[in-house]
Design a protein around this motif. Sequence first.
Motif, PDB file in Angstrom:
ATOM      1  N   VAL A   1     -52.810   1.620  10.606  1.00 32.66           N
ATOM      2  CA  VAL A   1     -52.390   0.949  11.832  1.00 32.66           C
ATOM      3  C   VAL A   1     -50.890   1.151  11.997  1.00 32.66           C
ATOM      4  O   VAL A   1     -50.114   0.892  11.075  1.00 32.66           O
ATOM      5  CB  VAL A   1     -52.720  -0.554  11.781  1.00 32.66           C
ATOM      6  CG1 VAL A   1     -52.181  -1.263  13.026  1.00 32.66           C
ATOM      7  CG2 VAL A   1     -54.228  -0.764  11.644  1.00 32.66           C
ATOM      8  N   ALA A   2     -50.492   1.630  13.170  1.00 33.32           N
ATOM      9  CA  ALA A   2     -49.080   1.917  13.420  1.00 33.32           C
ATOM     10  C   ALA A   2     -48.600   1.195  14.670  1.00 33.32           C
ATOM     11  O   ALA A   2     -49.307   1.121  15.668  1.00 33.32           O
ATOM     12  CB  ALA A   2     -48.855   3.422  13.577  1.00 33.32           C
ATOM     13  N   VAL A   3     -47.389   0.675  14.606  1.00 32.89           N
ATOM     14  CA  VAL A   3     -46.697   0.131  15.771  1.00 32.89           C
ATOM     15  C   VAL A   3     -45.565   1.089  16.115  1.00 32.89           C
ATOM     16  O   VAL A   3     -44.734   1.402  15.254  1.00 32.89           O
ATOM     17  CB  VAL A   3     -46.131  -1.269  15.494  1.00 32.89           C
ATOM     18  CG1 VAL A   3     -45.245  -1.731  16.659  1.00 32.89           C
ATOM     19  CG2 VAL A   3     -47.250  -2.270  15.250  1.00 32.89           C
ATOM     20  N   VAL A   4     -45.540   1.561  17.361  1.00 36.36           N
ATOM     21  CA  VAL A   4     -44.478   2.461  17.822  1.00 36.36           C
ATOM     22  C   VAL A   4     -43.764   1.771  18.972  1.00 36.36           C
ATOM     23  O   VAL A   4     -44.362   1.514  20.022  1.00 36.36           O
ATOM     24  CB  VAL A   4     -45.030   3.821  18.280  1.00 36.36           C
ATOM     25  CG1 VAL A   4     -43.879   4.737  18.696  1.00 36.36           C
ATOM     26  CG2 VAL A   4     -45.864   4.472  17.185  1.00 36.36           C
ATOM     27  N   THR A   5     -42.491   1.449  18.789  1.00 35.51           N
ATOM     28  CA  THR A   5     -41.754   0.777  19.856  1.00 35.51           C
ATOM     29  C   THR A   5     -41.185   1.802  20.833  1.00 35.51           C
ATOM     30  O   THR A   5     -40.909   2.947  20.472  1.00 35.51           O
ATOM     31  CB  THR A   5     -40.609  -0.094  19.296  1.00 35.51           C
ATOM     32  OG1 THR A   5     -39.596   0.747  18.717  1.00 35.51           O
ATOM     33  CG2 THR A   5     -41.134  -1.056  18.237  1.00 35.51           C
TER      34      THR A   5
ATOM     35  N   ILE B   1     -52.250  -7.325  13.721  1.00 31.69           N
ATOM     36  CA  ILE B   1     -53.049  -7.880  12.626  1.00 31.69           C
ATOM     37  C   ILE B   1     -54.351  -8.471  13.164  1.00 31.69           C
ATOM     38  O   ILE B   1     -55.435  -8.262  12.597  1.00 31.69           O
ATOM     39  CB  ILE B   1     -52.253  -8.964  11.874  1.00 31.69           C
ATOM     40  CG1 ILE B   1     -50.994  -8.364  11.246  1.00 31.69           C
ATOM     41  CG2 ILE B   1     -53.127  -9.613  10.810  1.00 31.69           C
ATOM     42  CD1 ILE B   1     -51.250  -7.292  10.230  1.00 31.69           C
ATOM     43  N   ALA B   2     -54.261  -9.204  14.272  1.00 26.53           N
ATOM     44  CA  ALA B   2     -55.465  -9.818  14.840  1.00 26.53           C
ATOM     45  C   ALA B   2     -56.458  -8.770  15.307  1.00 26.53           C
ATOM     46  O   ALA B   2     -57.674  -8.963  15.230  1.00 26.53           O
ATOM     47  CB  ALA B   2     -55.077 -10.731  16.015  1.00 26.53           C
ATOM     48  N   THR B   3     -55.958  -7.647  15.801  1.00 27.06           N
ATOM     49  CA  THR B   3     -56.828  -6.606  16.331  1.00 27.06           C
ATOM     50  C   THR B   3     -57.446  -5.757  15.230  1.00 27.06           C
ATOM     51  O   THR B   3     -58.647  -5.484  15.245  1.00 27.06           O
ATOM     52  CB  THR B   3     -56.033  -5.688  17.290  1.00 27.06           C
ATOM     53  OG1 THR B   3     -55.447  -6.473  18.324  1.00 27.06           O
ATOM     54  CG2 THR B   3     -56.941  -4.644  17.932  1.00 27.06           C
ATOM     55  N   TRP B   4     -56.619  -5.348  14.263  1.00 28.29           N
ATOM     56  CA  TRP B   4     -57.086  -4.374  13.269  1.00 28.29           C
ATOM     57  C   TRP B   4     -56.933  -4.820  11.824  1.00 28.29           C
ATOM     58  O   TRP B   4     -57.322  -4.102  10.905  1.00 28.29           O
ATOM     59  CB  TRP B   4     -56.362  -3.038  13.477  1.00 28.29           C
ATOM     60  CG  TRP B   4     -56.717  -2.384  14.771  1.00 28.29           C
ATOM     61  CD1 TRP B   4     -57.968  -2.183  15.272  1.00 28.29           C
ATOM     62  CD2 TRP B   4     -55.816  -1.835  15.735  1.00 28.29           C
ATOM     63  NE1 TRP B   4     -57.906  -1.550  16.491  1.00 28.29           N
ATOM     64  CE2 TRP B   4     -56.591  -1.312  16.807  1.00 28.29           C
ATOM     65  CE3 TRP B   4     -54.424  -1.723  15.793  1.00 28.29           C
ATOM     66  CZ2 TRP B   4     -56.030  -0.696  17.912  1.00 28.29           C
ATOM     67  CZ3 TRP B   4     -53.862  -1.110  16.904  1.00 28.29           C
ATOM     68  CH2 TRP B   4     -54.659  -0.605  17.946  1.00 28.29           C
ATOM     69  N   GLY B   5     -56.354  -5.994  11.591  1.00 33.07           N
ATOM     70  CA  GLY B   5     -56.316  -6.549  10.243  1.00 33.07           C
ATOM     71  C   GLY B   5     -55.323  -5.923   9.295  1.00 33.07           C
ATOM     72  O   GLY B   5     -55.353  -6.201   8.098  1.00 33.07           O
ATOM     73  N   ALA B   6     -54.419  -5.075   9.787  1.00 34.18           N
ATOM     74  CA  ALA B   6     -53.475  -4.405   8.902  1.00 34.18           C
ATOM     75  C   ALA B   6     -52.266  -3.922   9.693  1.00 34.18           C
ATOM     76  O   ALA B   6     -52.280  -3.905  10.923  1.00 34.18           O
ATOM     77  CB  ALA B   6     -54.144  -3.230   8.199  1.00 34.18           C
ATOM     78  N   LEU B   7     -51.239  -3.532   8.966  1.00 22.32           N
ATOM     79  CA  LEU B   7     -50.075  -2.881   9.548  1.00 22.32           C
ATOM     80  C   LEU B   7     -49.511  -1.950   8.484  1.00 22.32           C
ATOM     81  O   LEU B   7     -49.009  -2.404   7.462  1.00 22.32           O
ATOM     82  CB  LEU B   7     -49.020  -3.903   9.984  1.00 22.32           C
ATOM     83  CG  LEU B   7     -47.716  -3.337  10.548  1.00 22.32           C
ATOM     84  CD1 LEU B   7     -48.000  -2.426  11.737  1.00 22.32           C
ATOM     85  CD2 LEU B   7     -46.773  -4.458  10.956  1.00 22.32           C
ATOM     86  N   ASP B   8     -49.632  -0.659   8.718  1.00 16.60           N
ATOM     87  CA  ASP B   8     -49.266   0.330   7.711  1.00 16.60           C
ATOM     88  C   ASP B   8     -47.987   1.091   8.038  1.00 16.60           C
ATOM     89  O   ASP B   8     -47.260   1.504   7.135  1.00 16.60           O
ATOM     90  CB  ASP B   8     -50.404   1.346   7.540  1.00 16.60           C
ATOM     91  CG  ASP B   8     -51.710   0.680   7.151  1.00 16.60           C
ATOM     92  OD1 ASP B   8     -51.847   0.309   5.979  1.00 16.60           O
ATOM     93  OD2 ASP B   8     -52.589   0.512   8.031  1.00 16.60           O
ATOM     94  N   VAL B   9     -47.738   1.310   9.336  1.00 12.15           N
ATOM     95  CA  VAL B   9     -46.615   2.144   9.755  1.00 12.15           C
ATOM     96  C   VAL B   9     -45.884   1.462  10.903  1.00 12.15           C
ATOM     97  O   VAL B   9     -46.508   0.960  11.843  1.00 12.15           O
ATOM     98  CB  VAL B   9     -47.093   3.538  10.214  1.00 12.15           C
ATOM     99  CG1 VAL B   9     -45.912   4.379  10.694  1.00 12.15           C
ATOM    100  CG2 VAL B   9     -47.840   4.255   9.101  1.00 12.15           C
ATOM    101  N   LEU B  10     -44.566   1.438  10.809  1.00  8.46           N
ATOM    102  CA  LEU B  10     -43.726   0.976  11.918  1.00  8.46           C
ATOM    103  C   LEU B  10     -42.755   2.089  12.274  1.00  8.46           C
ATOM    104  O   LEU B  10     -42.051   2.608  11.398  1.00  8.46           O
ATOM    105  CB  LEU B  10     -42.941  -0.279  11.534  1.00  8.46           C
ATOM    106  CG  LEU B  10     -41.823  -0.697  12.512  1.00  8.46           C
ATOM    107  CD1 LEU B  10     -42.403  -1.112  13.860  1.00  8.46           C
ATOM    108  CD2 LEU B  10     -40.973  -1.811  11.912  1.00  8.46           C
ATOM    109  N   VAL B  11     -42.726   2.445  13.550  1.00  2.60           N
ATOM    110  CA  VAL B  11     -41.745   3.415  14.039  1.00  2.60           C
ATOM    111  C   VAL B  11     -40.837   2.702  15.031  1.00  2.60           C
ATOM    112  O   VAL B  11     -41.265   2.314  16.121  1.00  2.60           O
ATOM    113  CB  VAL B  11     -42.418   4.627  14.710  1.00  2.60           C
ATOM    114  CG1 VAL B  11     -41.348   5.618  15.167  1.00  2.60           C
ATOM    115  CG2 VAL B  11     -43.404   5.300  13.768  1.00  2.60           C
ATOM    116  N   ASN B  12     -39.595   2.499  14.637  1.00  2.49           N
ATOM    117  CA  ASN B  12     -38.611   1.831  15.500  1.00  2.49           C
ATOM    118  C   ASN B  12     -37.940   2.879  16.378  1.00  2.49           C
ATOM    119  O   ASN B  12     -36.972   3.529  15.978  1.00  2.49           O
ATOM    120  CB  ASN B  12     -37.568   1.118  14.642  1.00  2.49           C
ATOM    121  CG  ASN B  12     -38.062  -0.207  14.109  1.00  2.49           C
ATOM    122  OD1 ASN B  12     -38.547  -1.042  14.861  1.00  2.49           O
ATOM    123  ND2 ASN B  12     -37.952  -0.395  12.804  1.00  2.49           N
TER     124      ASN B  12
END
Length: 303
Positions: A62-66, A133-144
Amino acid sequence: MASTVQCSAGFATQPPRPGHSCRFQQRQRQGTLVSSARRDGQVRAMAGASMDGRAQQLEAPVAVVTGASRGIGRAIAVALGKAGCKVVVNYARSGTEAEEVCREIEESGGTAIAFSADVSIQSDVESMMREAIATWGALDVLVNNAGITRDALLMRMKRAQWQQVVDVNLTGVYLCAQAAAAVMTKRKKGRIINIASVAGIIGNIGQANYCAAKAGVIGLTKAMAREYGSRNINVNAVAPGWVASDMTAKLSHDIERKALDTIPLGRYGKPEEIAGLVEFLAFHPAASYITGQVLPVDGGLSI
């Protein structure tokens, strides 16, 4: 204000049952409005054509890309989505463009949600991480990646121009990294990639605020790498130089020529070239022993 829109390819072999179509629900979370697409009371965040594919998707990073609605951020989000990541496509104002990014990821067989959040506002950032977290239960990668410019010569720069750039480009990285690391440290794994700039290394006339913020991102990256290394969290920075964009397309021929003359390779970089390095740092096993590094992608500009 924070909001999210779900984009998912769904199961080719599992069509929706009558009376259970995808719908939007809204709920309040600590003063921010969040909406997400749900089906049968559960988030539809799966893509694939078989149960084996579903099992694989459950384990997908799971990745968050801002700042992912355009430019470098868009290229990064698409690259991570095509590589099998579940992607939170963050945007501040460009909702239509963010949904287009989600659709592009979806069409490649991936999964994404578009989430509106101002990275300089702590409550927005926290809502975004909770949604992942609520959607996929994890957070593996953050791209700021989120960033803005408010250019002016330092002697004429207004305090607001300085503060806006620092708030988004530096404080936003701090807020997002802090929130993501709180999750990653519990799982004892994660990768954080901060998009800095060659301007933070060599400076640039008329961009004192931007250069200072990006130099701050570089220092923050190195400090975070030391703090989080024992928790198996890798933190690195990518420092792009001149990259082809809407802005460079508007430059006059003379200004463009002068810019290109400073680049040993003699051309602008491509967003996909930045995205390729980010993808490597985010997933590749060979990147597991790389941390605290600043990797210029600038055609030799910083040589």
